[in-house]
Design a protein around this motif. Structure first.
Motif, PDB file in Angstrom:
ATOM      1  N   ILE A   7       0.763  -1.144  -0.058  1.00 35.89           N
ATOM      2  CA  ILE A   7       0.010   0.310  -0.057  1.00 35.89           C
ATOM      3  C   ILE A   7       0.804   1.253  -0.171  1.00 35.89           C
ATOM      4  O   ILE A   7       0.692   2.067  -0.837  1.00 35.89           O
ATOM      5  CB  ILE A   7      -0.944   0.178   1.256  1.00 35.89           C
ATOM      6  CG1 ILE A   7      -2.104  -1.086   0.990  1.00 35.89           C
ATOM      7  CG2 ILE A   7      -1.716   1.345   1.368  1.00 35.89           C
ATOM      8  CD1 ILE A   7      -2.919  -1.396   2.272  1.00 35.89           C
ATOM      9  N   THR A  11       1.062   4.054  -3.118  1.00 36.17           N
ATOM     10  CA  THR A  11       0.861   5.294  -2.654  1.00 36.17           C
ATOM     11  C   THR A  11       1.577   6.315  -3.118  1.00 36.17           C
ATOM     12  O   THR A  11       1.557   7.287  -3.549  1.00 36.17           O
ATOM     13  CB  THR A  11       0.308   5.372  -1.041  1.00 36.17           C
ATOM     14  OG1 THR A  11      -0.917   4.355  -0.789  1.00 36.17           O
ATOM     15  CG2 THR A  11      -0.092   6.905  -0.661  1.00 36.17           C
ATOM     16  N   LEU A  67      -4.993   2.717  -6.299  1.00 37.02           N
ATOM     17  CA  LEU A  67      -4.581   1.607  -5.234  1.00 37.02           C
ATOM     18  C   LEU A  67      -5.297   0.426  -5.645  1.00 37.02           C
ATOM     19  O   LEU A  67      -4.742  -0.628  -6.016  1.00 37.02           O
ATOM     20  CB  LEU A  67      -5.047   1.942  -3.851  1.00 37.02           C
ATOM     21  CG  LEU A  67      -4.080   2.872  -3.075  1.00 37.02           C
ATOM     22  CD1 LEU A  67      -4.561   3.246  -1.721  1.00 37.02           C
ATOM     23  CD2 LEU A  67      -2.591   2.511  -2.963  1.00 37.02           C
TER      24      LEU A  67
END
Length: 72
Positions: A7, A11, A67
């Motif tokens: 993640i 990001t 994402l």
């Protein structure tokens, strides 16, 4: 590499591609979602609101879609 690291990595990529700004993965904050909300993890997007110069919901949706598209 674990899911939270994934993640953070994506990001960083999202902020770079969407807002032409470089951030370090160490500065990306991922927390467990509070019980009163849906989901397992929460990405703290407020640092990117200032970078994007947009409302939090717009930034959250844009990064969220990025994402979803990029995470394995």
């Amino acid at each position: 590499m674990n899911f939270i690291e994934d993640i953070k990595k994506v990001t960083v990529q999202a902020v770079r591609e969407l807002y032409d700004h470089q951030v370090e993965s160490e500065s990306v904050i991922v927390q467990q979602t509070r019980k009163e909300f849906e989901g397992d993890y929460t990405l703290v997007i407020f640092p990117y609101v200032k970078i994007a110069k947009q409302k939090p919901d717009i930034v959250g949706n844009a990064i969220g879609e990025f994402l979803v598209d990029k995470l394995p």
